[in-house]
Design a protein around this motif. Structure first.
Motif, mmCIF file in Angstrom:
data_model
loop_
_atom_site.group_PDB
_atom_site.id
_atom_site.type_symbol
_atom_site.label_atom_id
_atom_site.label_comp_id
_atom_site.label_asym_id
_atom_site.label_seq_id
_atom_site.Cartn_x
_atom_site.Cartn_y
_atom_site.Cartn_z
ATOM 1 N N ARG A 1 -9.557 7.904 -10.933
ATOM 2 C CA ARG A 1 -9.706 9.321 -11.308
ATOM 3 C C ARG A 1 -10.361 10.100 -10.181
ATOM 4 O O ARG A 1 -9.997 11.260 -9.912
ATOM 5 N N ALA A 2 -11.335 9.501 -9.508
ATOM 6 C CA ALA A 2 -11.989 10.183 -8.387
ATOM 7 C C ALA A 2 -11.019 10.360 -7.223
ATOM 8 O O ALA A 2 -10.987 11.420 -6.573
ATOM 9 N N VAL A 3 -10.231 9.338 -6.938
ATOM 10 C CA VAL A 3 -9.267 9.414 -5.837
ATOM 11 C C VAL A 3 -8.220 10.483 -6.102
ATOM 12 O O VAL A 3 -7.755 11.167 -5.178
ATOM 13 N N ASN A 4 -7.848 10.642 -7.365
ATOM 14 C CA ASN A 4 -6.813 11.612 -7.732
ATOM 15 C C ASN A 4 -7.376 12.933 -8.228
ATOM 16 O O ASN A 4 -6.655 13.741 -8.819
ATOM 17 N N ALA A 5 -8.674 13.180 -7.998
ATOM 18 C CA ALA A 5 -9.298 14.427 -8.434
ATOM 19 C C ALA A 5 -8.637 15.618 -7.745
ATOM 20 O O ALA A 5 -8.123 15.507 -6.624
ATOM 21 N N PRO A 6 -8.600 16.772 -8.421
ATOM 22 C CA PRO A 6 -7.932 17.951 -7.852
ATOM 23 C C PRO A 6 -8.456 18.365 -6.484
ATOM 24 O O PRO A 6 -7.718 18.915 -5.663
ATOM 25 N N ASP A 7 -9.743 18.117 -6.212
ATOM 26 C CA ASP A 7 -10.315 18.555 -4.938
ATOM 27 C C ASP A 7 -10.209 17.499 -3.842
ATOM 28 O O ASP A 7 -10.717 17.698 -2.740
ATOM 29 N N ALA A 8 -9.560 16.374 -4.135
ATOM 30 C CA ALA A 8 -9.407 15.327 -3.123
ATOM 31 C C ALA A 8 -8.186 15.636 -2.261
ATOM 32 O O ALA A 8 -7.107 15.904 -2.784
ATOM 33 N N PRO A 9 -8.324 15.626 -0.925
ATOM 34 C CA PRO A 9 -7.177 15.884 -0.053
ATOM 35 C C PRO A 9 -6.067 14.875 -0.313
ATOM 36 O O PRO A 9 -6.316 13.669 -0.371
ATOM 37 N N ARG A 10 -4.846 15.374 -0.485
ATOM 38 C CA ARG A 10 -3.711 14.509 -0.771
ATOM 39 C C ARG A 10 -2.957 14.201 0.511
ATOM 40 O O ARG A 10 -2.763 15.065 1.363
ATOM 41 N N HIS A 11 -2.527 12.945 0.617
ATOM 42 C CA HIS A 11 -1.656 12.563 1.731
ATOM 43 C C HIS A 11 -0.502 11.737 1.166
ATOM 44 O O HIS A 11 -0.682 10.576 0.793
ATOM 45 N N THR A 12 0.667 12.351 1.077
ATOM 46 C CA THR A 12 1.837 11.666 0.522
ATOM 47 C C THR A 12 3.040 11.731 1.459
ATOM 48 O O THR A 12 4.108 11.255 1.103
ATOM 49 N N ALA A 13 2.875 12.325 2.629
ATOM 50 C CA ALA A 13 4.014 12.573 3.513
ATOM 51 C C ALA A 13 4.490 11.291 4.184
ATOM 52 O O ALA A 13 3.691 10.443 4.590
ATOM 53 N N VAL B 1 0.840 -1.195 0.000
ATOM 54 C CA VAL B 1 0.000 0.000 0.000
ATOM 55 C C VAL B 1 0.873 1.241 0.000
ATOM 56 O O VAL B 1 1.749 1.405 0.835
ATOM 57 N N ARG B 2 0.639 2.164 -0.952
ATOM 58 C CA ARG B 2 1.418 3.397 -1.020
ATOM 59 C C ARG B 2 1.009 4.334 0.093
ATOM 60 O O ARG B 2 -0.041 4.205 0.702
ATOM 61 N N ALA B 3 1.889 5.314 0.351
ATOM 62 C CA ALA B 3 1.632 6.252 1.449
ATOM 63 C C ALA B 3 0.332 7.004 1.253
ATOM 64 O O ALA B 3 -0.343 7.355 2.212
ATOM 65 N N ASP B 4 -0.034 7.298 0.004
ATOM 66 C CA ASP B 4 -1.261 8.064 -0.227
ATOM 67 C C ASP B 4 -2.479 7.156 -0.340
ATOM 68 O O ASP B 4 -3.554 7.598 -0.732
ATOM 69 N N GLN B 5 -2.316 5.863 -0.004
ATOM 70 C CA GLN B 5 -3.446 4.952 -0.044
ATOM 71 C C GLN B 5 -3.770 4.411 1.334
ATOM 72 O O GLN B 5 -4.305 3.321 1.486
ATOM 73 N N VAL B 6 -3.411 5.181 2.363
ATOM 74 C CA VAL B 6 -3.813 4.868 3.726
ATOM 75 C C VAL B 6 -4.360 6.134 4.351
ATOM 76 O O VAL B 6 -4.184 7.232 3.836
ATOM 77 N N GLY B 7 -5.000 5.973 5.484
ATOM 78 C CA GLY B 7 -5.467 7.138 6.223
ATOM 79 C C GLY B 7 -6.910 7.490 5.945
ATOM 80 O O GLY B 7 -7.556 6.983 5.024
ATOM 81 N N THR B 8 -7.406 8.396 6.788
ATOM 82 C CA THR B 8 -8.796 8.819 6.694
ATOM 83 C C THR B 8 -9.084 9.534 5.389
ATOM 84 O O THR B 8 -10.195 9.429 4.847
ATOM 85 N N ALA B 9 -8.104 10.269 4.867
ATOM 86 C CA ALA B 9 -8.321 11.005 3.618
ATOM 87 C C ALA B 9 -8.761 10.073 2.499
ATOM 88 O O ALA B 9 -9.678 10.384 1.735
ATOM 89 N N LEU B 10 -8.118 8.918 2.397
ATOM 90 C CA LEU B 10 -8.500 7.967 1.356
ATOM 91 C C LEU B 10 -9.908 7.446 1.593
ATOM 92 O O LEU B 10 -10.730 7.385 0.674
ATOM 93 N N LEU B 11 -10.225 7.091 2.838
ATOM 94 C CA LEU B 11 -11.543 6.550 3.135
ATOM 95 C C LEU B 11 -12.647 7.556 2.829
ATOM 96 O O LEU B 11 -13.731 7.194 2.373
ATOM 97 N N VAL B 12 -12.373 8.834 3.079
ATOM 98 C CA VAL B 12 -13.357 9.873 2.791
ATOM 99 C C VAL B 12 -13.605 9.972 1.284
ATOM 100 O O VAL B 12 -14.742 10.065 0.822
ATOM 101 N N VAL B 13 -12.523 9.922 0.503
ATOM 102 C CA VAL B 13 -12.668 10.007 -0.948
ATOM 103 C C VAL B 13 -13.382 8.778 -1.495
ATOM 104 O O VAL B 13 -14.182 8.878 -2.437
ATOM 105 N N LEU B 14 -13.123 7.627 -0.908
ATOM 106 C CA LEU B 14 -13.768 6.400 -1.380
ATOM 107 C C LEU B 14 -15.283 6.459 -1.240
ATOM 108 O O LEU B 14 -16.000 5.729 -1.929
ATOM 109 N N GLU B 15 -15.784 7.338 -0.349
ATOM 110 C CA GLU B 15 -17.229 7.479 -0.194
ATOM 111 C C GLU B 15 -17.887 8.044 -1.449
ATOM 112 O O GLU B 15 -19.099 7.923 -1.635
ATOM 113 N N ARG B 16 -17.096 8.667 -2.316
ATOM 114 C CA ARG B 16 -17.649 9.216 -3.554
ATOM 115 C C ARG B 16 -17.968 8.126 -4.575
ATOM 116 O O ARG B 16 -18.686 8.370 -5.548
ATOM 117 N N LEU B 17 -17.398 6.951 -4.396
ATOM 118 C CA LEU B 17 -17.460 5.916 -5.407
ATOM 119 C C LEU B 17 -18.714 5.069 -5.282
ATOM 120 O O LEU B 17 -19.309 4.952 -4.209
#
Length: 321
Positions: free
Chosen positions: A170-182, A113-129
């Motif tokens: 595409r939805a996960v990587n949408a411009p308005d989706a919060p990014r977490h890569t740190a 799992v990549r760094a930007d595929q964990v955390g609450t930010a991802l789960l929130v974006v997944l709700e769009r799907l």
């Protein structure tokens, strides 16, 4: 029966991780895994069904994913009537916790799992799907399940499964989706700066820690006011955050906090007590990208934080690291 149980328990951590990513609910994930166990036991009791289990991990993943798909389809109706903003149940672990295999801390099966595929930010974006898109994305992009097997789960072709995952991506990587890569070091630096700026009470200092397009989402579940809509933009988010922490501090100065991992990402656990004696437990998940906070997710629904271990007397505000 002992061997049967041992075989399943060896897969439980990975199954729970898959189910949690799909459902965003710890309790629902555990229920899905338990239902998978029941179907596994029933299959072994039927010679014809048992013959279909050629590779245990693949069979269990397929079965669990189908259960999750059914849950997602029914959950969509429930979440449309949810009071206010919806956030997942946070999985909170101590900073010094060793990696576990209970499905919520990284185990060997999750190291892809990549760094930007964990955390609450991802789960929130997944709700769009859609449920189908979410299952396809989680299985393939997060857990590297081949599209042929994803298609089996969804009852479609591998080509159709590939298209569902592509739309989800595409939805996960949408411009308005919060990014977490740190990475961990950057998360620590930024979260420390966030805490220091919040403690200072200086608006300008806090704005500098936030990305210009930062989003704040609060889930009170109808128990506490958390705002009916998302708050967007550094200035608005900073003002709301300073007001929230200032308000909590005014309740007798009994605000306490501890840095923790929230869904595998650095965040904060906070507690205070209202003047009428009501306790408030808050779990804040943060998304960090390019040195700034891009998302703040405040979970204060008592029903979703009741399993979070309480803070101790050594926990203070500002939190100790």
């Amino acid at each position: 029966m002992g061997d049967l149980t041992a075989e399943f328990e060896a897969e439980r951590g990975r199954l729970t991780a898959v189910a949690y990513r799909m459902l965003g609910s710890r309790s629902e994930a555990e229920d899905a895994v338990q239902e998978t166990w029941l179907r596994y036991a029933a299959a072994l009791a039927d010679p014809a069904a048992r013959a279909e289990i050629r590779q245990l991990g693949a069979w269990l993943t397929t079965t669990c994913s189908r259960i999750c798909l059914d849950v997602l389809r029914s959950a969509r109706v429930r979440r449309e009537t949810y009071p206010g903003q919806w956030l997942p149940e946070p999985v909170v672990t101590p900073l010094d916790a060793l990696p576990r295999s209970d499905g919520f801390a990284p185990d060997p099966a999750e190291r892809v799992v990549r760094a930007d595929q964990v955390g609450t930010a991802l789960l929130v974006v997944l709700e769009r799907l859609s449920p189908e898109q979410r299952v396809a994305f989680v299985l393939h992009d997060v857990f590297a399940v081949p599209f042929a097997r994803v298609g089996e789960v969804l009852g479609t072709t591998d080509v159709a499964a590939r298209q569902l995952a592509s739309r989800a991506r595409r939805a996960v990587n949408a411009p308005d989706a919060p990014r977490h890569t740190a990475d961990t070091a950057e998360q620590q630096r930024v979260v420390r700066a966030f805490v220091a700026a919040t403690e200072s009470g200086e608006l300008d200092q806090l704005v500098k820690v936030l990305a210009p397009d930062v989003v704040l989402v609060g889930d009170g579940g109808g128990h506490f006011p958390a705002g009916p809509n998302r708050i967007l933009g550094a200035d608005k988010v900073a003002r709301f955050t300073l007001g929230l922490f200032g308000q909590a501090g005014r309740y007798g100065g009994r605000l306490r906090a501890r840095p923790v991992l929230v869904d595998g990402v650095l965040g904060l656990q906070l507690e205070t007590v209202f003047r009428d004696g009501r306790p408030l437990r808050l779990v804040t998940a943060l998304a960090v990208h390019e040195g700034r906070v891009t998302g703040i997710f405040n979970q204060l629904n008592p029903e979703k934080v009741r399993d979070v271990p309480p803070l101790g007397p050594e926990d203070t505000w500002p939190p100790r690291w």
